[in-house]
Scaffold this motif. Structure first.
Motif, PDB file in Angstrom:
ATOM      1  N   PHE A 118      19.667 -13.742 -16.810  1.00 43.47           N
ATOM      2  CA  PHE A 118      20.459 -12.609 -16.351  1.00 43.47           C
ATOM      3  C   PHE A 118      19.665 -11.322 -16.556  1.00 43.47           C
ATOM      4  CE2 PHE A 118      23.619 -15.906 -17.363  1.00 43.47           C
ATOM      5  CZ  PHE A 118      24.191 -16.027 -16.102  1.00 43.47           C
ATOM      6  N   THR A 119      20.270 -10.275 -17.114  1.00 47.87           N
ATOM      7  CA  THR A 119      19.555  -9.007 -17.255  1.00 47.87           C
ATOM      8  C   THR A 119      18.857  -8.890 -18.607  1.00 47.87           C
ATOM      9  OG1 THR A 119      21.612  -8.016 -18.037  1.00 47.87           O
ATOM     10  CG2 THR A 119      21.101  -7.783 -15.691  1.00 47.87           C
ATOM     11  N   SER A 279      24.987 -11.921 -10.381  1.00 51.73           N
ATOM     12  CA  SER A 279      25.745 -13.021 -10.961  1.00 51.73           C
ATOM     13  C   SER A 279      27.188 -12.989 -10.473  1.00 51.73           C
ATOM     14  CB  SER A 279      25.723 -12.921 -12.490  1.00 51.73           C
ATOM     15  OG  SER A 279      26.672 -13.781 -13.069  1.00 51.73           O
ATOM     16  N   TRP A 285      25.414  -8.096 -14.136  1.00 52.80           N
ATOM     17  CA  TRP A 285      24.374  -9.063 -14.485  1.00 52.80           C
ATOM     18  C   TRP A 285      23.546  -9.421 -13.251  1.00 52.80           C
ATOM     19  CZ3 TRP A 285      27.285 -13.255 -17.842  1.00 52.80           C
ATOM     20  CH2 TRP A 285      27.695 -12.659 -19.038  1.00 52.80           C
ATOM     21  N   LEU A 287      20.872 -12.511 -12.098  1.00 55.05           N
ATOM     22  CA  LEU A 287      20.319 -13.805 -12.462  1.00 55.05           C
ATOM     23  C   LEU A 287      18.853 -13.870 -12.045  1.00 55.05           C
ATOM     24  CD1 LEU A 287      20.785 -16.687 -13.538  1.00 55.05           C
ATOM     25  CD2 LEU A 287      21.395 -17.348 -11.208  1.00 55.05           C
TER      26      LEU A 287
END
Length: 308
Positions: A118-119, A279, A285, A287
């Motif tokens: 994610f981030t 996401s 977020w 991905l």
């Protein structure tokens, strides 16, 4: 006097710290050079020379007893439309790039050893010796497309060879045993694996040390149908195949938003994915998309040798 003593002590401490840093750099250099030497030697020795040729790329299908040609996988026939491709000779690494190889590249370029999800990112242990770990040195490295390309070009600079990611056509030609229409699947024998093996390969997402689960194909290449999907160099396009029915050494579209990933299913399967996407769990977020990869020698002669 006290100020002078304090300054002197500070300078001494700084000198000691600088000396420690220099010693650390020297130790790193001593450890790094043998790693690079071993990696480059093995990378050259593991290149499999593949003589070029002409083949039908894409869903080449089959002609039934009724004389009618039908695609193997109708849902994607438009984007995997069969077309004639002629390839020059080239070489391909017999194995996917391992975490041990990729960690040597990171060490050499002073890049961080991190896990991306994610981030966020987290530090990880380089040169992991734990066989059960996802990052075990002998398992395939899972990285972004740009990281894969940067690694291959760095390795090319170390070996003075034109190394890069393979093109989609080069990957398919090799995965199908030089484009054989008998190779419906990119396995060692061109046939689909057993249901039990397919479950391990596809459904569990389990990575194993490279070359340890299925035999090599007749060209000597391992894991073309196993151990993770692979990045290739080309941009993805649903129409490029049918817009270019007869091409030589295709590089794919000049631009795009997704890179091609070669699949684990049919030998002609391909998908397009971005390096990251939002996401579905959280709007904030992103991905990060990672896959395995291997490098190709973009030369018509083995190990980059000039024509005799």
């Amino acid at each position: 006097m006290r100020n002078r003593s304090a300054i002197t002590a500070l300078l001494c401490s700084a000198t000691l710290l600088y000396g420690c840093q220099e010693s650390s750099r020297a130790a790193k250099a001593l450890d790094l050079q043998p790693r690079i030497a071993e990696l480059t030697s093995r990378a050259i020795n593991n290149l499999v020379f593949i003589e070029g040729g002409t083949f039908i790329m894409g869903d080449f299908g089959a002609v039934g007893e009724d004389g009618v040609w039908r695609p193997y996988f109708p849902p994607t026939i438009e984007e995997d439309q069969p077309h004639e491709v002629t390839l020059s000779s080239y070489s391909l690494s017999q194995h996917k790039t391992t975490w041990g190889d990729f960690d040597t590249y990171l060490l050499a370029n002073d890049l961080p050893f991190i896990v991306q999800a994610f981030t966020k990112s987290w530090e990880r242990t380089p040169f992991d010796q734990e066989p059960e770990s996802r990052f075990f040195v002998e398992k395939p490295a899972t990285v972004t497309w740009q990281e894969a390309k940067d690694y291959c070009q760095w390795l090319g600079a170390q070996t003075d060879l034109p190394l890069d990611l393979p093109t989609s056509a080069q990957w398919e030609f090799a995965g199908r045993n030089r484009g054989s229409q008998a190779w419906i699947f990119s396995t060692h024998d061109g046939k689909e694996t057993s249901s039990d093996m397919k479950w391990y390969m596809h459904d569990t997402g389990e990575y194993v040390p490279v070359g340890s689960r299925l035999p090599a194909n007749p060209l000597g290449l391992y894991d073309m149908a196993d151990n993770g999907k692979e990045w290739v160099n080309d941009w993805f396009s649903e129409t490029w195949y049918r817009e270019n029915p007869k091409v030589t050494d295709p590089q794919g579209p000049d631009e795009g938003t997704q890179k091609i990933v070669r699949n684990l299913d049919f030998s002609f399967s391909r998908i397009g994915v971005p390096e990251s996407f939002p996401s579905t769990f959280n709007d904030e977020w992103t991905l990060i998309v990672t896959n395995t990869f291997r490098c190709a020698l973009q030369s018509a002669f083995p190990q980059g040798r000039a024509e005799p």
